[in-house]
Structure formats: structure tokens, C-alpha cells
Design a protein around this motif. Structure first.
Motif, short mmCIF file in Angstrom:
data_model
loop_
_atom_site.label_atom_id
_atom_site.label_comp_id
_atom_site.label_asym_id
_atom_site.label_seq_id
_atom_site.Cartn_x
_atom_site.Cartn_y
_atom_site.Cartn_z
N MET A 172 0.56 -0.68 0.02
CA MET A 172 -0.08 -0.27 0.17
C MET A 172 1.11 1.00 -0.26
SD MET A 172 -2.69 -1.07 -0.61
CE MET A 172 -2.24 -1.85 -1.40
N ASP A 173 2.06 1.49 0.79
CA ASP A 173 3.01 2.49 0.64
C ASP A 173 2.88 2.65 -0.41
OD1 ASP A 173 4.64 4.41 2.04
OD2 ASP A 173 6.20 3.13 2.20
N VAL A 189 0.15 7.22 6.42
CA VAL A 189 -0.40 7.07 7.57
C VAL A 189 -1.41 6.28 7.92
CG1 VAL A 189 -2.05 8.37 9.11
CG2 VAL A 189 -0.39 9.72 7.69
N VAL A 190 -1.47 5.61 8.37
CA VAL A 190 -2.36 4.05 8.54
C VAL A 190 -3.70 4.71 10.18
CG1 VAL A 190 -2.94 1.84 9.69
CG2 VAL A 190 -0.81 2.57 7.79
N PHE A 191 -4.53 4.75 9.32
CA PHE A 191 -6.24 5.51 9.57
C PHE A 191 -6.64 3.85 9.55
CE2 PHE A 191 -10.99 6.47 9.99
CZ PHE A 191 -10.25 6.87 11.37
N ASP A 229 -15.53 -1.40 8.40
CA ASP A 229 -15.07 -2.45 7.74
C ASP A 229 -13.72 -2.54 7.06
OD1 ASP A 229 -17.36 -4.01 9.32
OD2 ASP A 229 -18.19 -3.70 6.97
N MET A 230 -13.12 -1.46 6.64
CA MET A 230 -11.73 -1.01 5.80
C MET A 230 -10.57 -0.62 6.98
SD MET A 230 -13.00 -1.33 3.14
CE MET A 230 -14.49 -1.79 1.81
N ILE A 231 -9.19 -0.58 6.35
CA ILE A 231 -8.59 0.04 6.55
C ILE A 231 -7.98 0.93 5.92
CG2 ILE A 231 -5.65 -0.22 7.37
CD1 ILE A 231 -6.70 -2.90 8.82
N LEU A 259 -6.65 5.07 0.39
CA LEU A 259 -7.25 4.22 -0.37
C LEU A 259 -7.85 2.89 0.59
CD1 LEU A 259 -3.40 3.27 -2.11
CD2 LEU A 259 -5.75 4.01 -3.24
N ALA A 260 -8.65 2.64 0.25
CA ALA A 260 -9.30 1.73 1.47
C ALA A 260 -9.55 0.03 1.15
CB ALA A 260 -10.56 2.01 1.45
#
Length: 579
Positions: A66-67, A158-160, A179-181, A201-202
Motif C-alpha cells: 500500500m505504501d 498514514v494508516v487509519f 470494515d476498512m483500513i 486507499l481503502a
């Protein structure tokens, strides 16, 4: 308290000997069981940690992907150039460009199947574009916590992870799902826009669940994933068995990600549990066998010895009726029969001697009691004779009436004892006769309430009162007082008869007390020497109370010459009299 005799009994020693043989073996078995279980626990923990670390590597790899993908999109000039210098990406003038951006985002995100949706948000207006929703209007986006973190990261990822916490500002956002990161980065860190643009990005949490699902080998296992110690997801949240039992839990960390596995210990150590139960069963059976064998030996040898020992103790304590009941026909039976014969012979001999002593004591008691009434009668008749010489008929009549009442009560219809209150009323008949004869003394009777109903031997106070009047008060020309008091002290009834007469000299008082000390429960009538006639009334009273109440009963005389004389009776209370 510990029974010392039981500690040193043969049964206890036999049981301890068997246990000393078995307990080391049982202890070794239990230690081996626990040691093997600890080794198995360590091995299972090591293997589980290795599997959890491998899973975290896959999770970390997905984050790295993802990064790279967010970095690729954020640095794509075809996307960055469109968002430069525009005030509202959703204005009609920019619809074509925004549509182009949406198509490019869709093409880029389709490469990675884990990405479910992609956003680009215009920082100044809050409007943007989504691969699924198209145009996005998010006017308060600048106040979102994750947006502020992205600005502070200056181009970093940033990861939320949304949670159900109501205090989370994104908890109720239409564009954020639990339900998402979400992986977030600034679109162009070097842009000169008034407000920076961000891309999001979800990734569906199910992608992470598929990675850790391989560790789910049982329905009772629950695996929980954390990001920065914050909850992300768990594989089996509804498993009650894990929480009802003490769980087997392991947690490992790798950077910002950590994972925890929980499983019931009974399930983890199911194989060793059977061996453990078998070890406990063998140990329990061994201990039971030790007690059983000890009981067999005790029943055959030690029990008859215990029966004999107990019988001897009871017999020596005064239980003459003790008998060893048995059905043995061996050597122990022969010894028990011998004990029974010995006890029966000893009992008969003691009973014969006791009956002789009892008959003798009763004879002495009757003799002493019969000696009181004639002695009193002589003195009373003498008093009536004296009054007859000096007085007229009314006084003699009054004396005769009181005398008749006194004798009527003395007979007592065969009773040997009266209550203290009845005894005091009886004495008043006699005292009244003496007051008519010599009207110069006063009587004061003070009985404590709890002593009034206590039965005492009849005619034990009358000789004392007679002595007080004749030898004390009559010889005092100034009159005086006669006091009769009672109290209970230290389990005994104390009755005091005191007069304020002439008193007794020290030499005579010493002689009286010396004569009283000679009288014991062996009664002075049994003495080979002829009893002295001195102090006949007091000695009779002392002998009677000693025979009736035992050796603890006593009669003492206290006196001050020229002032007063006090006679104190101490009568031990019996259990049915103790109040």
C-alpha cells in the motif's frame, strides 16, 4: 488441640509408614507430569510465536504494498497536474479532468485486489472524487484527525483504522467504514496549493482476515490483530468457551503491528490432560491402598490393644462398669476375658466396702441428729421453768405455743432438709421463746434473694443460734443484736450467725477451733478416744455437715472478746442447687 495419644497410636504409625513409602513415588510421578507439561507448553508457545510472526510478515508486506501504491499515485504527474491550482474539482469546468482522474485511479487500484476504493480529496474545498462514489463532498474533512495526521506526516504514509468508539470524529462519517483500513498520503508534497490535497486507499479488513485465518485451526481459537496497540479485527469474537476458561494466550509484535492468539488451555493440552488424570488416579489409588492396608493391620492387631488400653483408662478413672465387648477367640480374646473377670471382681469388692462405709455413715448421721433434739429440749424446758418462776401465765402460754410450732416443724414429716427461708422461719419460733425469756436483744435476718430457695440440712442453725443467745447475749447486760445473714460465694453457700454479746477469749476461741479441726469426713465418732463433751452443739453441727456435704463443708468461729462472736457455715452447693 492435637490429641497426643492419637498421634502416637499404632494406627497412626502404620499409616505414616505406608505413606512414607508411597509419597516419594507419587511425588516423582506428579513432578514428571508437570515437568513434561511445562516442556510441552514451551514448545507449543515457540511454535505458535513462529506462526504468528510469519503472519505479521504477510500483514507488514501488505502495508508495504500500500505504501508503494500510494506513493505511485501521489507522484503520478497526470493526476497531480490536474489538481494543481483548482478551487473546486466538482465545478462544471473541471468535470472532464476529474472523470479522467477517476478512470486512472480505477486502473491503478485494480492492480491490487485488496484495494476496494480510492479517494482524492481537495484540501481547500473538501470536494473530491472516489472510484466507487464518483464525486465526493466532504466539507469538514480538514477537521478530521486522520487529515491532520497526513498533513503532519509531510508526504509520509498514514494508516487509519476506524473503531466503534463514539468519541472518534469519524465514527459516523458517510465515507468511512469500520470494515476498512485506510492508507493515506499527501497527493503532492511539493505543491503550493493553499490546502494540500490527499489521497486515500481503502483496503477491506477481510484481506487481513484471510491472511491470519490460516492460524484458525479450531472453532475455539480467537486471533486478534492490533495496529499501534489499537484493535483492528478478530477472527472469532463470539467464542464464549475461551473466556469461560483460563485461556492459553500469546501475543507477538512486529513494528506497529501486533497479533494475539487465545485458545482454551484444556484444548491445547488435551493430549497431556489424559496422562495427567491417569497419574492422579494412580496416586489416589496408591494412597487409598496405604490407608486400607494400614486399617487391616490395625483392625487385626492394634484395635484390640486400643480397646484394652481404653478400658484400663476408664477403669482407673472410676468407671467400674466398663467391659470389653468382643467376639475374638485368639490370644487377644483371652486377655480381654481376663480383664473383664478382673474388673468384675474389683467392682464387687469396692461395692461391698462402699456399702459398709455408707451404712456406717448413715448410722452416725442418725445418731448425731437424734442427739440434737434432746439437747435442745432440755434447754427449752429449762427456759420455760425459769419464766414460770418470774412471769405470769400469758408469757408461758406464748412460749408453749412457739415451742409447739418449733417441734412440729422439727419433725418435718420425715424430711431431712428445708430451704434456707423455711429454716429461718423455723428459727424464729425458737428465738421468740428466748426473747420472751430474756427480752433484751433484737434479731436481724438478712438473706440474699438467691439463697432463700437453697435446701440445707435441718437443725444445723438452731444449736448455733442457741449458743449465741445463751452464751453471748444473755450474759451481756446491755442487750444486743443477733444477726443471721447468707450469701453465695465461689460455689458455696455461706451462712453467718453473729451476736453482739460478751465474745470469747482468745484462749477459749483457739480451743474451739482446734476441736473443730479434728472433725473430718471420718467423723469424730469413729475415733477410738471417747469424744469430749466440750462444745457439744458445735461439734455435732460440724460432724453433720461434713458427713452430708463432704470435706469441703466447714464451720469456723470468729470472736472479739467483749464485743461479738460470729459463726460461719460454708456449705458447698450441688449442681442442682447452683443458681
Amino acid at each position: 488441640m492435637i490429641n497426643v495419644a492419637r498421634v502416637y497410636s499404632i494406627q497412626t504409625k502404620l499409616t505414616l509408614n505406608f505413606l512414607l513409602i508411597l509419597l516419594p513415588l507419587v511425588g516423582v510421578s506428579i513432578f514428571a507430569n508437570f515437568y513434561s507439561q511445562s516442556i510441552m507448553n514451551e514448545q507449543i508457545s515457540d511454535r505458535t510465536k513462529g506462526a504468528l510472526l510469519s503472519t505479521l510478515e504477510y500483514v507488514d508486506q501488505l502495508t508495504k504494498n500500500m505504501d508503494q501504491q500510494t506513493l505511485l499515485i501521489a507522484s503520478n504527474p497526470n493526476i497531480v497536474d490536474i489538481w494543481k491550482g483548482i478551487d473546486n474539482p466538482l465545478s462544471p469546468d473541471h468535470l472532464y479532468e476529474i472523470h479522467t482522474v477517476q478512470q486512472q485511479l480505477t486502473a491503478l487500484t485494480n492492480v491490487n485486489g485488496a484495494v476496494k476504493e480510492a479517494y482524492i480529496i481537495h484540501g481547500e474545498s473538501g470536494n473530491g472524487v472516489s472510484t466507487l462514489k464518483g464525486g465526493v463532498k466532504w466539507p469538514e474533512v480538514k477537521k478530521e484527525f486522520w487529515f491532520e495526521q497526513t498533513i503532519a506526516a509531510r508526504g509520509g504514509l498514514v494508516v487509519f483504522v476506524p473503531t466503534k468508539d463514539s468519541s472518534n470524529p469519524l465514527a459516523h462519517s458517510a465515507y468511512i467504514s469500520e470494515d476498512m483500513i485506510y492508507y493515506i498520503r499527501m497527493l503532492d508534497v511539493l505543491s503550493n496549493n493553499k490546502e494540500p490535497n490527499v489521497m486515500v486507499l481503502a483496503v477491506d479488513k477481510s484481506s487481513f482476515q484471510k491472511i491470519i485465518q490460516n492460524l484458525q485451526t479450531s472453532n475455539n481459537i480467537n486471533i486478534t490483530l492490533f495496529y499501534n496497540d489499537g484493535f483492528v479485527l478478530e477472527t472469532n469474537p463470539n467464542s464464549q468457551q475461551i473466556h469461560e476458561q483460563q485461556p492459553f494466550s500469546i501475543k507477538v509484535e512486529s513494528g506497529v503491528w501486533s497479533i494475539r492468539l487465545e485458545q482454551p488451555k484444556a484444548e491445547v493440552f488435551q493430549l497431556s490432560h489424559t496422562l495427567q488424570l491417569f497419574t492422579y488416579l494412580i496416586s489416589a489409588i496408591s494412597i487409598i491402598l496405604a490407608f486400607w492396608i494400614a486399617w487391616l493391620v490395625y483392625n487385626g492387631i492394634a484395635k484390640p490393644l486400643h480397646q484394652l488400653s481404653s478400658a484400663f483408662k476408664q477403669f482407673s478413672s472410676g468407671n467400674l462398669a466398663v467391659e470389653v465387648i468382643h467376639h475374638r477367640k485368639d490370644e487377644f480374646g483371652f486377655v480381654m476375658n481376663g480383664f473383664n473377670r478382673m474388673a468384675a471382681a474389683q467392682r464387687k469388692m469396692i461395692e461391698d466396702d462402699y456399702e459398709k462405709e455408707l451404712r456406717l455413715a448413715k448410722a452416725e448421721f442418725s445418731l448425731l441428729q437424734s442427739q440434737i433434739n434432746p439437747h435442745f429440749l432440755y434447754n427449752t424446758l429449762d427456759s420455760i421453768y425459769s419464766v414460770a418462776l418470774t412471769k405470769q401465765i400469758p408469757e408461758i402460754s406464748d412460749m408453749v405455743i412457739n415451742l409447739a410450732r418449733f417441734f412440729r416443724v422439727s419433725l418435718g414429716k420425715g424430711r431431712d432438709s428445708f430451704t434456707l427461708e423455711e429454716t429461718a422461719q423455723h428459727l424464729m419460733y425458737y428465738i421468740r421463746v428466748q426473747q420472751i425469756r430474756s427480752d433484751h436483744f433484737t434479731v436481724d435476718i438478712d438473706l440474699q434473694e438467691e439463697t432463700k430457695e437453697i435446701p440445707i440440712l435441718k437443725l444445723i442453725l438452731q444449736p448455733i443460734v442457741e449458743n449465741a443467745i445463751i452464751h453471748g447475749l444473755e450474759k451481756s447486760f446491755n442487750g444486743g443484736y443477733l444477726y443471721i445473714r447468707s450469701r453465695i460465694e465461689e460455689g458455696s453457700l455461706y451462712v453467718e450467725v453473729e451476736d453482739t454479746g460478751v465474745g470469747i477469749s482468745k484462749e477459749k476461741l483457739a480451743g474451739i477451733n482446734q476441736e473443730m479441726d479434728k472433725i473430718t469426713n471420718k467423723s469424730y465418732l469413729n475415733s477410738p478416744d471417747k469424744p469430749s463433751s466440750l462444745y457439744y452443739g458445735l461439734k455435732n453441727v460440724k460432724s453433720r455437715i461434713t458427713l452430708y456435704y463432704g470435706a469441703d463443708a466447714n464451720l469456723t468461729v470468729e470472736s472479739k472478746e467483749g464485743e461479738s462472736t460470729k459463726v460461719i457455715l460454708r456449705l458447698p452447693l450441688r449442681k442442682d442447687e447452683d443458681r
